[in-house]
Design a protein around this motif. Structure first.
Motif, PDB file in Angstrom:
ATOM      1  N   PRO A 181      -1.891   1.455   6.353  1.00  0.00           N
ATOM      2  CA  PRO A 181      -1.523   2.197   5.145  1.00  0.00           C
ATOM      3  C   PRO A 181      -0.037   2.490   5.019  1.00  0.00           C
ATOM      4  O   PRO A 181       0.516   2.445   3.920  1.00  0.00           O
ATOM      5  CB  PRO A 181      -2.339   3.493   5.279  1.00  0.00           C
ATOM      6  N   GLU A 182       0.631   2.747   6.144  1.00  0.00           N
ATOM      7  CA  GLU A 182       2.053   3.069   6.098  1.00  0.00           C
ATOM      8  C   GLU A 182       2.883   1.910   5.554  1.00  0.00           C
ATOM      9  O   GLU A 182       3.991   2.116   5.039  1.00  0.00           O
ATOM     10  CB  GLU A 182       2.552   3.459   7.490  1.00  0.00           C
ATOM     11  N   ASP A 183       2.371   0.690   5.639  1.00  0.00           N
ATOM     12  CA  ASP A 183       3.108  -0.480   5.147  1.00  0.00           C
ATOM     13  C   ASP A 183       3.243  -0.474   3.631  1.00  0.00           C
ATOM     14  O   ASP A 183       4.093  -1.185   3.077  1.00  0.00           O
ATOM     15  CB  ASP A 183       2.410  -1.774   5.583  1.00  0.00           C
ATOM     16  N   LEU A 184       2.429   0.323   2.935  1.00  0.00           N
ATOM     17  CA  LEU A 184       2.514   0.373   1.478  1.00  0.00           C
ATOM     18  C   LEU A 184       3.878   0.855   1.004  1.00  0.00           C
ATOM     19  O   LEU A 184       4.300   0.548  -0.114  1.00  0.00           O
ATOM     20  CB  LEU A 184       1.423   1.282   0.909  1.00  0.00           C
ATOM     21  N   THR A 261      -9.402   0.309   4.902  1.00  0.00           N
ATOM     22  CA  THR A 261      -9.018   1.674   4.505  1.00  0.00           C
ATOM     23  C   THR A 261      -8.896   1.722   2.987  1.00  0.00           C
ATOM     24  O   THR A 261      -7.805   1.885   2.436  1.00  0.00           O
ATOM     25  CB  THR A 261      -7.689   2.091   5.165  1.00  0.00           C
ATOM     26  N   PRO A 262     -10.017   1.585   2.293  1.00  0.00           N
ATOM     27  CA  PRO A 262      -9.969   1.559   0.828  1.00  0.00           C
ATOM     28  C   PRO A 262      -9.674   2.942   0.261  1.00  0.00           C
ATOM     29  O   PRO A 262      -9.794   3.960   0.959  1.00  0.00           O
ATOM     30  CB  PRO A 262     -11.374   1.105   0.446  1.00  0.00           C
ATOM     31  N   PRO A 263      -9.288   3.018  -1.003  1.00  0.00           N
ATOM     32  CA  PRO A 263      -9.114   4.331  -1.648  1.00  0.00           C
ATOM     33  C   PRO A 263     -10.434   5.088  -1.698  1.00  0.00           C
ATOM     34  O   PRO A 263     -11.515   4.489  -1.687  1.00  0.00           O
ATOM     35  CB  PRO A 263      -8.634   3.972  -3.064  1.00  0.00           C
ATOM     36  N   LEU A 264     -10.339   6.399  -1.744  1.00  0.00           N
ATOM     37  CA  LEU A 264     -11.541   7.191  -1.947  1.00  0.00           C
ATOM     38  C   LEU A 264     -12.172   6.825  -3.285  1.00  0.00           C
ATOM     39  O   LEU A 264     -11.459   6.569  -4.259  1.00  0.00           O
ATOM     40  CB  LEU A 264     -11.205   8.682  -1.941  1.00  0.00           C
ATOM     41  N   PRO A 265     -13.482   6.771  -3.355  1.00  0.00           N
ATOM     42  CA  PRO A 265     -14.105   6.489  -4.657  1.00  0.00           C
ATOM     43  C   PRO A 265     -13.827   7.615  -5.634  1.00  0.00           C
ATOM     44  O   PRO A 265     -13.634   8.769  -5.241  1.00  0.00           O
ATOM     45  CB  PRO A 265     -15.597   6.392  -4.322  1.00  0.00           C
TER      46      PRO A 265
END
Length: 297
Positions: A181-184, A261-265
């Protein structure tokens, strides 16, 4: 036009602060709406509105008259709703709103079928990705992604709407594939923003729980379909509902980014002012929409 219809015009003009906007909301030209206001002023021999080139405001007597007229209209609507509940035949206008992409894909296709089943009902659907003031805009039913903050509205959940981070293969070939996620932070994230929107972040599902990621990009928009188009064009990473990009993913035009690690729905549901939910036509449409939409999720 009857006196009661003129009252409706006056109330909507004051609520929206514009003769043009009030007339448009009631499907009247500005000239016709203006004439309805003049008819009321001539009837009582007083000025109800102060008009300038930039602003329209009620006079002191106009404000007092508005308060009473609004109660008359509300009482009439409640009476019509009561009659409809006994007759079993809903009547009148339902005002709906929804985000642009959701409205186009999921809500708009329901309207013709509902109107065919309920010929006494007219539906006015307004689509916007911006925040809508449901009470001020006299909305009967608002479809919504996320959890609304306004506790004065009644929330009816339809389903959890899964989301994914997506990008075009060409973008990932040029800029690399994020591994964590930090790579975003090193990528052009395509954001949904509009005036007075809160600071934007993405919440991802991780093994240690939800993780808030502050993200940024070189351009943003207030239209979710534009975000999808930018992602398809290879311009960055977007956070979109799965129902919106399912066909693109199946065709390979988009691929999931950070699938572990998808976004929360997002919670998908509908909102209504408490009083309007008692209107049979609103309740019938809500039941119909929930029943049909649950088939998709």
């Amino acid at each position: 036009m009857s006196y009661l219809e003129s009252l409706r015009v006056f109330v909507r003009v004051v609520e929206l602060g514009s003769i043009t906007a009030g007339g448009r909301d009631l499907r009247l030209s500005p000239a016709v709406a203006s004439n309805r206001i003049k008819d009321l002023e001539n009837r009582f021999g007083v000025r109800l509105l102060n008009r300038t080139t930039r602003k329209l405001t009620p006079t002191e007597i106009g404000r007092a008259f508005f308060d009473h007229a609004q109660r008359v209209i509300d009482t009439l609507d409640e009476a019509e709703a009561l009659v409809s509940s006994f007759s079993g035949k809903p009547q009148g206008v339902i005002r709906l709103t929804a985000p642009l992409g959701l409205g186009r894909r999921l809500i708009a296709p329901l309207v013709p079928t509902f109107c065919e089943q309920n010929p006494g009902v007219d539906v006015r659907l307004r689509l916007s990705d911006r925040n809508v003031n449901i009470v001020e805009d006299a909305i009967d039913l608002a479809f919504f992604l996320g959890q609304p903050a306004d506790s004065t509205l009644k929330w009816r959940k339809i389903a959890d709407a899964p989301r994914s981070l997506v990008a075009a293969p060409a973008y990932l070939e040029r800029h690399g594939i994020p591994k964590r996620p930090e790579d975003l932070a090193e990528h052009n994230c395509l954001l949904l923003r509009y005036p007075r929107s809160p600071e934007y972040f993405w919440q991802l599902q991780t093994q240690s729980g939800p993780q808030k990621m502050m993200v940024g990009g070189r351009f943003d928009t207030d239209d979710g379909d534009v975000l999808r188009a930018w992602a398809l064009g290879g311009h960055g990473i977007a956070n979109r509902p799965d129902y919106e990009v399912a066909a693109d993913l199946a065709a390979g035009d988009l691929v999931r980014v950070l699938p572990d690690t998808p976004p929360l729905p997002a919670q998908f549901g509908c909102l209504t002012p408490h009083r309007r939910l008692q209107d049979p036509k609103v309740r019938i449409f809500a039941d119909f929409a929930v029943r049909e939409l649950k088939k998709i999720f």
